[in-house]
Scaffold this active site. Structure first.
Site, PDB file in Angstrom:
ATOM      1  N   SER A   1       0.851  -1.190   0.000  1.00 29.30           N
ATOM      2  CA  SER A   1       0.000   0.000   0.000  1.00 29.30           C
ATOM      3  C   SER A   1       0.882   1.233   0.000  1.00 29.30           C
ATOM      4  CB  SER A   1      -0.975  -0.052   1.180  1.00 29.30           C
ATOM      5  OG  SER A   1      -1.990   0.901   0.975  1.00 29.30           O
TER       6      SER A   1
ATOM      7  N   LYS B   1       2.860   1.707  -3.799  1.00 29.52           N
ATOM      8  CA  LYS B   1       2.050   1.106  -4.869  1.00 29.52           C
ATOM      9  C   LYS B   1       2.616   1.319  -6.275  1.00 29.52           C
ATOM     10  CE  LYS B   1      -2.603   0.550  -3.153  1.00 29.52           C
ATOM     11  NZ  LYS B   1      -4.006   0.909  -3.383  1.00 29.52           N
TER      12      LYS B   1
ATOM     13  N   ASP C   1      -7.952  -3.959  -6.283  1.00 18.53           N
ATOM     14  CA  ASP C   1      -9.035  -3.068  -5.817  1.00 18.53           C
ATOM     15  C   ASP C   1     -10.195  -3.029  -6.809  1.00 18.53           C
ATOM     16  OD1 ASP C   1      -8.015  -1.955  -3.316  1.00 18.53           O
ATOM     17  OD2 ASP C   1      -6.469  -1.042  -4.559  1.00 18.53           O
TER      18      ASP C   1
HETATM   19  P1  NAD Z   1      -6.616   9.415  -3.201  1.00 20.34           P
HETATM   20  O1  NAD Z   1      -6.123  10.519  -2.343  1.00 20.34           O
HETATM   21  O2  NAD Z   1      -5.662   8.591  -3.963  1.00 20.34           O
HETATM   22  O3  NAD Z   1      -7.679  10.018  -4.245  1.00 20.34           O
HETATM   23  C1  NAD Z   1      -8.740  10.852  -3.844  1.00 20.34           C
HETATM   24  C2  NAD Z   1      -9.410  11.418  -5.095  1.00 20.34           C
HETATM   25  O4  NAD Z   1     -10.530  12.200  -4.696  1.00 20.34           O
HETATM   26  C3  NAD Z   1      -8.518  12.341  -5.896  1.00 20.34           C
HETATM   27  O5  NAD Z   1      -8.814  12.140  -7.251  1.00 20.34           O
HETATM   28  C4  NAD Z   1      -8.908  13.745  -5.436  1.00 20.34           C
HETATM   29  O6  NAD Z   1      -8.748  14.707  -6.464  1.00 20.34           O
HETATM   30  C5  NAD Z   1     -10.372  13.555  -5.116  1.00 20.34           C
HETATM   31  N1  NAD Z   1     -10.821  14.414  -4.011  1.00 20.34           N
HETATM   32  C6  NAD Z   1     -10.274  14.477  -2.779  1.00 20.34           C
HETATM   33  N2  NAD Z   1     -10.967  15.359  -2.024  1.00 20.34           N
HETATM   34  C7  NAD Z   1     -11.964  15.846  -2.787  1.00 20.34           C
HETATM   35  C8  NAD Z   1     -13.001  16.788  -2.571  1.00 20.34           C
HETATM   36  N3  NAD Z   1     -13.143  17.418  -1.389  1.00 20.34           N
HETATM   37  N4  NAD Z   1     -13.842  17.057  -3.579  1.00 20.34           N
HETATM   38  C9  NAD Z   1     -13.694  16.430  -4.772  1.00 20.34           C
HETATM   39  N5  NAD Z   1     -12.740  15.523  -5.043  1.00 20.34           N
HETATM   40  C10 NAD Z   1     -11.878  15.237  -4.050  1.00 20.34           C
HETATM   41  O7  NAD Z   1      -7.505   8.511  -2.242  1.00 20.34           O
HETATM   42  P2  NAD Z   1      -7.969   6.993  -2.513  1.00 20.34           P
HETATM   43  O8  NAD Z   1      -6.962   6.068  -2.000  1.00 20.34           O
HETATM   44  O9  NAD Z   1      -8.432   6.877  -3.924  1.00 20.34           O
HETATM   45  O10 NAD Z   1      -9.218   6.900  -1.529  1.00 20.34           O
HETATM   46  C11 NAD Z   1     -10.439   7.544  -1.836  1.00 20.34           C
HETATM   47  C12 NAD Z   1     -11.535   6.928  -0.973  1.00 20.34           C
HETATM   48  O11 NAD Z   1     -11.709   5.570  -1.314  1.00 20.34           O
HETATM   49  C13 NAD Z   1     -11.229   6.946   0.529  1.00 20.34           C
HETATM   50  O12 NAD Z   1     -12.425   7.157   1.206  1.00 20.34           O
HETATM   51  C14 NAD Z   1     -10.734   5.542   0.811  1.00 20.34           C
HETATM   52  O13 NAD Z   1     -11.006   5.133   2.130  1.00 20.34           O
HETATM   53  C15 NAD Z   1     -11.595   4.765  -0.156  1.00 20.34           C
HETATM   54  N6  NAD Z   1     -10.997   3.494  -0.561  1.00 20.34           N
HETATM   55  C16 NAD Z   1     -11.773   2.406  -0.402  1.00 20.34           C
HETATM   56  C17 NAD Z   1     -11.297   1.177  -0.785  1.00 20.34           C
HETATM   57  C18 NAD Z   1     -12.189  -0.007  -0.583  1.00 20.34           C
HETATM   58  O14 NAD Z   1     -11.711  -1.126  -0.746  1.00 20.34           O
HETATM   59  N7  NAD Z   1     -13.447   0.208  -0.290  1.00 20.34           N
HETATM   60  C19 NAD Z   1     -10.026   1.048  -1.350  1.00 20.34           C
HETATM   61  C20 NAD Z   1      -9.242   2.195  -1.522  1.00 20.34           C
HETATM   62  C21 NAD Z   1      -9.764   3.415  -1.094  1.00 20.34           C
END
Ligand code: NAD
Length: 293
Positions: free
Chosen positions: A68, A72, A108
């Site tokens: 992670s 990654k 994922d």
């Molecule tokens: P990341 O930081 O890599 O990406 C976040 C994305 O959201 C970016 O594209 C960013 O531009 C956008 N963003 C952030 N804040 C924003 C806002 N206020 N308004 C609009 N866009 C916004 O994060 P990630 O690793 O992709 O995680 C995103 C979400 O997904 C988190 O809640 C994380 O917990 C969840 N997640 C869940 C799983 C799962 O298996 N369910 C796996 C990975 C991540």
């Protein structure tokens, strides 16, 4: 842990920080239930230690590892092969060691697609809106394309991730039968139009979890049609503001990201062991662990 003996094979999780992870509970519960002689351990490995970490997979003849942040992308040059999921997303969350040959995968997206399938929705032939092109949104868009989604619109605000949205759209157009495009989330009309156009809406931004708990990109229920399938990747809290707005709008199929999180683990488990993870048992063990916190 009497099942650990001289033959036990190690599987790792290399990230930093990582001690909070639920993955060791998930995998060790499953190994024990299926009587598989593996042990899964988390290791704090940051960018500087990554090369040694990968070397350890070979030296210790580990079956593999999860990876992670911050590793990654950085792990890719250390591996021998990449699966299509890793090639398209430019990221790896699972490494499999086949007699010294290390292959990188991203599970994922598979986790998302499989969870949705279990809930009765196939991405094949569907029009999808994915908001957020980060660690979750990119594999979701890529795997949905691999599995036959017809069209995918990827939206991101105009921050550093917007370029990621454009890159994954390009990769989808080059490597799959799906048609992908992007738009800026600041374009409210485009967002509303896409919500009306889509069969499946995925929020992969993290808006709705700390520090943005209680917030949603969609605040007005009238933006959501009842037959839209809504998937919020957030799993803590289990019910997000988006999910509440969706319920107010009368949307029937609204899901959080817990199933995706479990299914991405199950996909890695299958790659390492060839067996299906006993999901019900794993969910139970994770819920118990949660209560201890
Ligand atoms: P990341 O930081 O890599 O990406 C976040 C994305 O959201 C970016 O594209 C960013 O531009 C956008 N963003 C952030 N804040 C924003 C806002 N206020 N308004 C609009 N866009 C916004 O994060 P990630 O690793 O992709 O995680 C995103 C979400 O997904 C988190 O809640 C994380 O917990 C969840 N997640 C869940 C799983 C799962 O298996 N369910 C796996 C990975 C991540």
């Amino acid at each position: 842990m009497t099942r650990i003996d001289g033959h036990t094979i190690l599987i790792g999780l290399m990230a930093y920080p990582i001690r909070h992870s639920m993955s060791p509970t998930m995998h060790n519960t499953a190994f024990e239930a299926l009587n598989l002689n593996y042990a899964y351990l988390a290791f704090d490995i940051d960018g500087d230690q990554l090369a040694d970490g990968v070397k350890a997979i070979r030296t210790l003849d580990m079956r593999g590892s999860n990876v992670s942040m911050p590793n990654k992308q950085a792990i890719i040059p250390h591996l021998d092969k990449l699966d299509i999921s890793a090639k398209m997303t430019g990221a790896v969350n699972t490494v499999v060691n086949d007699d010294g040959v290390l292959t990188g995968y991203t599970t994922d997206g598979v986790g998302f697609v499989n969870d949705l399938k279990k809930k009765g929705h196939d991405v094949a032939g569907k029009k999808m809106l994915v908001v957020g092109a980060g660690g979750a949104g990119i594999p979701i868009a890529a795997q949905s394309a691999i599995e036959g989604a017809s069209e995918i619109r990827i939206a991101n605000r105009k921050d550093g991730h917007f370029e990621n949205a454009e890159d994954i759209a390009k990769s989808i157009n080059e490597n799959s039968g799906a048609v992908a495009s992007t738009f800026a989330l600041e374009d409210e009309d485009a967002f509303k139009e896409a919500l009306n156009w889509a069969d499946i809406y995925v929020d992969a931004t993290g808006v709705g979890m700390k520090p943005l708990e209680g917030k949603s990109l969609v605040e007005d229920p009238s933006w959501l049609k009842e037959d839209l399938v809504i998937y919020d990747t957030v799993y803590a809290p289990r019910t997000t503001k988006l999910m509440e707005v969706a319920k107010d709008a009368g949307v029937k199929n609204v899901y959080n990201g817990l199933g995706m999180m479990i299914e991405q683990g199950a996909a890695a488990f299958k790659l390492w062991t060839g067996q299906d993870m006993p999901i019900d048992l794993v969910e139970q063990a994770m819920a118990e662990k949660d209560k201890e916190k």
